[in-house]
Design an enzyme around this catalytic site. Structure first.
Site, PDB file in Angstrom:
ATOM      1  N   ASP A  99      -2.832  -1.592   3.780  1.00 45.01           N
ATOM      2  CA  ASP A  99      -3.069  -0.237   3.315  1.00 45.01           C
ATOM      3  C   ASP A  99      -3.198  -0.293   1.781  1.00 45.01           C
ATOM      4  O   ASP A  99      -2.980  -1.331   1.152  1.00 45.01           O
ATOM      5  CB  ASP A  99      -1.953   0.711   3.775  1.00 45.01           C
ATOM      6  CG  ASP A  99      -2.440   2.166   3.792  1.00 45.01           C
ATOM      7  OD1 ASP A  99      -3.493   2.444   3.167  1.00 45.01           O
ATOM      8  OD2 ASP A  99      -1.793   3.028   4.407  1.00 45.01           O
ATOM      9  N   TYR A 100      -3.546   0.815   1.216  1.00 41.78           N
ATOM     10  CA  TYR A 100      -3.897   0.965  -0.200  1.00 41.78           C
ATOM     11  C   TYR A 100      -2.784   0.440  -1.129  1.00 41.78           C
ATOM     12  O   TYR A 100      -1.709   1.044  -1.197  1.00 41.78           O
ATOM     13  CB  TYR A 100      -4.104   2.454  -0.446  1.00 41.78           C
ATOM     14  CG  TYR A 100      -4.976   2.847  -1.590  1.00 41.78           C
ATOM     15  CD1 TYR A 100      -6.263   3.328  -1.384  1.00 41.78           C
ATOM     16  CD2 TYR A 100      -4.515   2.784  -2.899  1.00 41.78           C
ATOM     17  CE1 TYR A 100      -7.055   3.734  -2.431  1.00 41.78           C
ATOM     18  CE2 TYR A 100      -5.310   3.173  -3.950  1.00 41.78           C
ATOM     19  CZ  TYR A 100      -6.579   3.651  -3.714  1.00 41.78           C
ATOM     20  OH  TYR A 100      -7.366   4.060  -4.762  1.00 41.78           O
TER      21      TYR A 100
END
Ligand code: BGC
Length: 764
Positions: A289-290
């Protein structure tokens, strides 16, 4: 000169690829590995690490950091893909730089959060899940893939299949509710819809199941918070939808931000390698994820080099935005902290995905400007979105059949969400065209023409707290707060209510009150709007509440005092038309909740498939001393899982079992007569639950094991059959073995999880 060299190298890559394809003896995975290896052989270490880097495209940032100097990095072979870059021209240009100006000309992969549609937006996922219609759900993903691929996108960060039982957590809106079985069926449907049968087709895209794992269970419902869960619960409940997506062939998996049992998911070898690859056989690639690798520093796992090495070794292939891989892996390799084979393996998996998408054959496969012009946000797509939206609405109350409304008289349209196009689509609608969405007012006006008069007043702001409202007036979705006093707004609303035959109250949350980083400590219906409703109630006019929300809300007062409640979620770009279709009876509502609605915030977590306790409370009782209960509210929720009304009524006969004594692999057929006993044609979601009465470990009171959405004409009856095998009885035991245990089973069938018919069998 450098241009000449990169063209020459690109020719080598194509030749290498051609060699890869010519080996007829290779099948299946080996064929892809061979192709990828033929490219890998030409790559420098720097280029291999470059493939593991996924910067954001620039239009959208969801985390703390953005990616800079992208063009140069693409030329240097330091980028494997990009995401959330919108528009076929921009994507074509970025691809051109990669293919024509980098040394090897390896194409980029372009991702986006296409979560519930692209420009044509469907309801938020929690809403779509309420249709319980797998064909329809698959088709939403198919259409999203068609639109996204027409605009340059070849990869979506969907489906999000995190089981969620805590409506304080804002991201419940993005998932499919609380149930493992339903979540698994939806995960499969979505993966099929996005990826189709042939990933090389120009209109299918790679799916990404997320957020692996357990992101839906943060402590106290606070986003990104700690998760601590027994392995038994992981395997029996939270893992099931991710696993179903893997079994459906999902091409990629996204790591979760949270830790699991003390290790951040992005650094968990147990999750990414042992469970995902070794136990489930996943053969795609894992993206973080980011900035999730960088965030392991905050989790307290070490510096960027340490956590990046940890992620690679755990089985993560692509680093979203944070550039931990890009900036530290070479050093880690020199210092012996990672191996060349680990870097090769990560790169290989990403190259394979690009081969599977056909990007080496034609890097511009998804960059067809004609398609972009003609296949997105079309009248046909919008019509389908309207149908899906209407199916997703859940009728929670309909006293004295106040609904459907007649198209006549005077209607008071009151509430902060009556006329707000930008807030119709809900959260995670990156590609949306918000000003062109259909508001409730638009929908009512179109439906009514000049047959009825609409009077409109805002009546209240969404919440009293202006600061809170400012925090959710983001991403092009203004709440348009009114500066008048609450009293003045209420007075205006009451005045128009008095002149009307019925009140439609457009109430609830703003779109960005749910979604990422949108947790609440209190899910009680907003006080500003409740005060308005109390004043409207005093007028004595019938009130139909159209409830916009991205999460279950505690609304006991509303249930007790309003005439009708239609829960409309955020129903997408065509919301207003779909709501009007249902309000006026052109569509009979059939949505059923996929998440329990509690009576109060304090009942959270509340979900239907809980276990029995010692000292259980008798069914129907409220309080008994030294039993499991509360002093102030009953244990039961306001609306149970699976609940939803129709304009017609359905009645269930008794369950008929093909046998009451079964052995081993025998099959059981459970059937029930369903009758439409009302005046309207309608659809009912018939739900099958099973309870394993005695187990080697504690077992849930009931678990969903099947469902059928059945359409019946008014007065029609039909026998509904469920085939049950020992597969439906299996669970993970204390030693995490997937088994069924002989004994007594209760078979339950009904229209929601609390209202079922029951019959028992012995299965030996
Ligand atoms: C979210 C993901 C999303 C990613 C890329 C993150 O903040 O948690 O669900 O796919 O951003 O936009």
């Amino acid at each position: 000169m450098s241009r000449y060299i990169s063209t020459l190298m690109a020719v080598f890559v194509l030749l290498a690829y051609a060699c890869g394809t010519s080996d007829k003896s290779l099948t299946g995975d080996a064929r892809w590995v061979h192709k990828a290896d033929s490219v890998l052989a030409l790559m420098t270490l720097e280029e291999k690490i470059g493939q593991l880097n996924l910067p954001a495209g620039g239009d959208i940032t969801t985390g703390q950091a953005t990616s800079t100097g992208l063009g140069q990095k693409i030329k240097e072979g330091k980028v494997g893909g990009m995401f959330n870059l919108k528009g076929v021209e921009k994507i074509r240009e970025a691809q051109r730089v990669a293919v024509e100006e980098s040394r090897l000309g390896i194409p980029l992969i372009f991702g986006m959060d296409v979560i519930h549609g692209y420009e044509t937006l469907f309801p938020i996922p929690l809403g779509v899940s309420s249709t319980w219609d797998m064909e329809l759900i698959e088709k939403t993903a198919r259409m999203a893939a068609m639109e996204a691929s027409a605009d340059g996108i070849s990869w979506t960060f969907s489906p999000m299949t995190d089981i969620s039982r805590d409506p304080r957590w804002g991201r419940v809106s993005e998932g499919n509710g609380e149930d493992p079985y339903l979540g698994a069926r939806i995960a499969e449907a979505m993966v099929k819809g996005y990826q189709g049968d042939d990933l090389t087709a120009h209109n299918t895209i790679l799916a990404c199941v997320k957020h692996f794992a357990l992101y839906g269970a943060p402590e106290a419902g606070r986003d990104y918070h700690t998760v601590d869960m027994s392995r038994n619960r992981m395997y029996n409940e939270y893992f099931r939808p991710y696993k179903a997506a893997v079994e459906a062939g999902v091409g990629t998996v996204m790591t979760a931000f949270n830790d699991v049992d003390g290790i951040p998911a992005s650094g968990s070898k147990w999750l990414m390698t042992e469970v995902l690859r070794n136990q489930w056989g996943f053969n795609g690639f894992v993206v973080t994820d980011y900035t999730a690798i960088n965030e392991m520093i905050d989790h307290g796992l070490g510096d960027l080099q340490t956590v990046s090495a940890m992620a690679l070794k755990a089985g993560v292939e692509m680093d979203m935005v944070g550039e931990g891989f890009l900036t530290t892996l070479e050093k880690s390799l020199k210092e012996g902290k990672v191996t060349a084979a680990e870097i090769d393996e990560a790169c290989r998996r990403i190259l394979i995905a690009k081969f599977k998408l056909g990007l080496f054959d034609d890097p511009y496969r998804y960059c067809n400007t004609d398609r972009a012009k003609n296949e997105i946000f079309t009248a046909e797509n919008r019509q389908f979105a309207r149908e899906v939206a209407a199916q997703s609405l859940v009728l929670l109350k309909n006293e004295n059949q106040v609904l459907p409304l007649q198209k006549k008289g005077t209607i008071a349209l009151i509430g902060p969400l009556a006329d707000n196009r930008e807030n119709m689509a809900g959260t995670w609608s990156v590609a949306g065209r918000f000003p062109e969405a259909v508001s409730l007012k638009d929908g009512l006006e179109k439906a009514l023409g000049n047959q009825a008069r609409i009077l409109q007043a805002r009546g209240a702001n969404i919440v009293y707290d202006a600061d809170l409202e400012a925090r959710v007036s983001i991403f092009g979705k203004p709440t348009r707060r009114d500066s008048r006093s609450p009293e003045a707004m209420i007075q205006e609303a009451v005045n128009i209510a008095r002149q009307s035959d019925v009140i439609i109250a457009a109430m609830g949350e703003a779109a960005e009150m749910s979604g990422e980083s949108s947790s609440l400590t209190d899910i009680e219906f907003p006080a500003s709007q409740r005060e308005l409703l109390k004043a409207l109630k005093a007028t004595g006019k019938p009130i139909v509440m159209v409830m916009f929300t991205g999460r279950p809300r505690a609304m006991t007062w509303e249930q007790e005092n309003l005439d009708a409640i239609l829960n409309v979620w955020f129903a997408g770009s065509e919301a207003g038309d779909a709501i009007a279709d249902v309000l006026f009876g052109d569509v009979n509502p059939s949505g059923k909740l996929t998440m329990t609605f509690p009576r109060t915030t304090g009942q959270i977590p509340i979900y239907y498939n809980h276990k029995n306790t010692g000292r259980p409370l008798d069914e129907g009782a409220w309080f008994e001393k030294f039993r499991t209960n509360y002093l102030d509210v009953p244990n039961e929720p306001l609306y149970p899982f699976g609940y939803g009304l129709s304009y017609t009524t359905f009645s269930y006969g008794d369950i008929n079992l093909s046998s009451r004594q079964l052995e081993g692999d025998q099959k059981l057929t459970a059937s029930i007569e369903l009758s439409n006993t009302g005046k309207y044609d309608g659809a009912e979601v018939v739900q099958l639950y099973i309870r394993d009465v005695v187990g080697s470990i504690t077992r849930p009171m009931r678990e969903l094991k099947g469902f059928q959405k059945v359409h019946l004409k008014a007065g029609e009856s039909k026998t509904i059959r469920f085939e049950i095998t020992t597969e439906d009885l299996k669970f993970y035991n204390y030693d995490i073995e997937y088994v069924w245990e002989p004994g007594e089973f209760e078979i339950m069938i009904g229209g929601n999880s609390s209202d079922v018919k029951m019959a028992s069998v012995e299965w030996k």
